[in-house]
Write a protein that holds these residues in place. Structure first.
Motif, short mmCIF file in Angstrom:
data_model
loop_
_atom_site.label_atom_id
_atom_site.label_comp_id
_atom_site.label_asym_id
_atom_site.label_seq_id
_atom_site.Cartn_x
_atom_site.Cartn_y
_atom_site.Cartn_z
N MET A 1 0.86 -1.19 0.00
CA MET A 1 0.00 0.00 0.00
C MET A 1 0.89 1.24 0.00
SD MET A 1 -2.60 -1.26 2.94
CE MET A 1 -3.42 -2.85 2.82
N ILE A 2 1.50 1.49 -1.12
CA ILE A 2 2.49 2.56 -1.22
C ILE A 2 1.85 3.84 -1.75
CG2 ILE A 2 4.44 0.98 -1.50
CD1 ILE A 2 4.18 1.43 -4.54
N PRO A 3 2.52 4.99 -1.57
CA PRO A 3 2.01 6.23 -2.15
C PRO A 3 1.78 6.07 -3.65
CG PRO A 3 3.78 6.71 -0.64
CD PRO A 3 3.73 5.21 -0.79
N CYS A 4 0.81 6.79 -4.14
CA CYS A 4 0.40 6.76 -5.55
C CYS A 4 -0.31 5.47 -5.92
CB CYS A 4 1.57 6.98 -6.50
SG CYS A 4 2.42 8.53 -6.27
N SER A 5 -0.74 4.71 -4.93
CA SER A 5 -1.42 3.45 -5.27
C SER A 5 -2.90 3.53 -4.93
CB SER A 5 -0.79 2.27 -4.53
OG SER A 5 -1.03 2.34 -3.14
N LYS B 1 -7.49 0.01 11.55
CA LYS B 1 -6.08 -0.38 11.57
C LYS B 1 -5.28 0.39 10.51
CE LYS B 1 -2.62 -3.17 12.72
NZ LYS B 1 -1.95 -3.07 14.00
N ILE B 2 -5.86 0.55 9.34
CA ILE B 2 -5.21 1.32 8.27
C ILE B 2 -4.95 2.74 8.76
CG2 ILE B 2 -5.63 2.43 6.01
CD1 ILE B 2 -4.88 -0.46 5.67
N MET B 3 -5.95 3.36 9.36
CA MET B 3 -5.81 4.74 9.81
C MET B 3 -4.77 4.89 10.92
SD MET B 3 -9.61 6.30 9.47
CE MET B 3 -10.50 4.90 10.11
N LEU C 1 -6.74 8.76 1.37
CA LEU C 1 -8.15 8.93 1.03
C LEU C 1 -8.83 7.58 1.10
CD1 LEU C 1 -10.59 10.57 -0.01
CD2 LEU C 1 -9.77 10.11 -2.32
N ILE C 2 -9.93 7.51 1.85
CA ILE C 2 -10.69 6.27 1.98
C ILE C 2 -12.09 6.52 1.42
CG2 ILE C 2 -11.66 4.59 3.59
CD1 ILE C 2 -9.28 5.36 5.49
N VAL C 3 -12.46 5.72 0.44
CA VAL C 3 -13.80 5.76 -0.14
C VAL C 3 -14.53 4.53 0.39
CG1 VAL C 3 -15.17 5.71 -2.26
CG2 VAL C 3 -12.98 6.95 -2.21
N ASP C 4 -15.47 4.75 1.28
CA ASP C 4 -16.17 3.67 1.96
C ASP C 4 -17.68 3.83 1.76
OD1 ASP C 4 -16.89 1.58 3.62
OD2 ASP C 4 -16.57 2.69 5.47
N SER C 5 -18.28 3.14 0.98
CA SER C 5 -17.85 2.01 0.20
C SER C 5 -18.30 2.19 -1.25
CB SER C 5 -18.45 0.73 0.77
OG SER C 5 -19.84 0.65 0.49
N LEU D 1 -4.93 5.86 -2.03
CA LEU D 1 -6.39 5.72 -2.11
C LEU D 1 -6.79 4.31 -1.71
CD1 LEU D 1 -9.23 6.64 -3.10
CD2 LEU D 1 -8.52 6.00 -5.40
N PHE D 2 -7.80 4.24 -0.83
CA PHE D 2 -8.41 2.97 -0.45
C PHE D 2 -9.87 3.02 -0.85
CE2 PHE D 2 -4.87 3.34 2.45
CZ PHE D 2 -4.34 2.06 2.45
#
Length: 184
Positions: free
Chosen positions: A18-22, A40-42, A101-105, A140-141
């Protein structure tokens, strides 16, 4: 929600991908496991966090006090009326400063689109977010309730899930208070 008692199997291995720009698609079959995983991600990323909460589950946990809001987090609860107005602001933030950035869902986002072809809007939005995230090395997630059928990931509605290059895909499953993360 007892995140202190949840073990995460393979988290560090997954985090290294989960690297930058991914762009990272997170497939889940249990919304509560997804919420624990996103917490956990946050905890694991120090950059500012923008959380677009389309299904409002995470917001509900924050408001009830079951989850503590990280100090570096901005939670946005889009609705059908303000979604298109919020997009330019989010794009500016993720392109000008390294951000998570997290887009849920993805499922919730589809429900917001009253268009004849919601898939076109959703795919275009995700690609636009992905492209703008690269300017500041943001990450981005996108969470998605989905299932694998004939080597394709599909939504419960039967829609195929967007497929484009340079996307990390992870499947999370919880058993016995352990969330297993599998790169797919």
């Amino acid at each position: 929600m007892e995140k202190n008692h949840t073990l995460f199997e393979n988290f560090e291995t997954a985090k290294n991908k989960m690297i930058p720009c991914s762009t990272n698609l997170i497939f889940y079959n249990d919304a509560f496991s997804k919420t624990k995983f996103m917490s956990k991600i946050m905890e694991s990323f120090e950059d500012p966090i923008i959380y677009l909460d389309f299904d409002l589950l995470f917001s509900g946990y924050l408001e009830s006090g079951h989850i503590e809001k990280p100090p570096n987090m901005e939670i946005i609860k889009p609705d059908k009326e303000n979604l298109k107005e919020l997009i330019p602001s989010v794009l500016t933030k993720i392109s000008s400063r390294k951000t998570t950035l997290i887009v849920d869902s993805l499922n919730g986002l589809y429900n917001f689109i009253d268009d004849d072809n919601p898939a076109r809007f959703v795919n275009s939005l995700i690609m636009l977010l992905t492209t703008n995230a690269k300017f500041a090395k943001s990450i981005l997630f996108v969470t998605c309730l989905g299932q694998k059928k004939d080597d394709d990931w599909i939504l419960p509605t039967g829609r195929h899930i967007l497929e484009f290059e340079n996307v990390n895909r992870f499947e999370i499953n919880e058993n016995d208070a352990k969330i297993k993360i599998k790169a797919i």
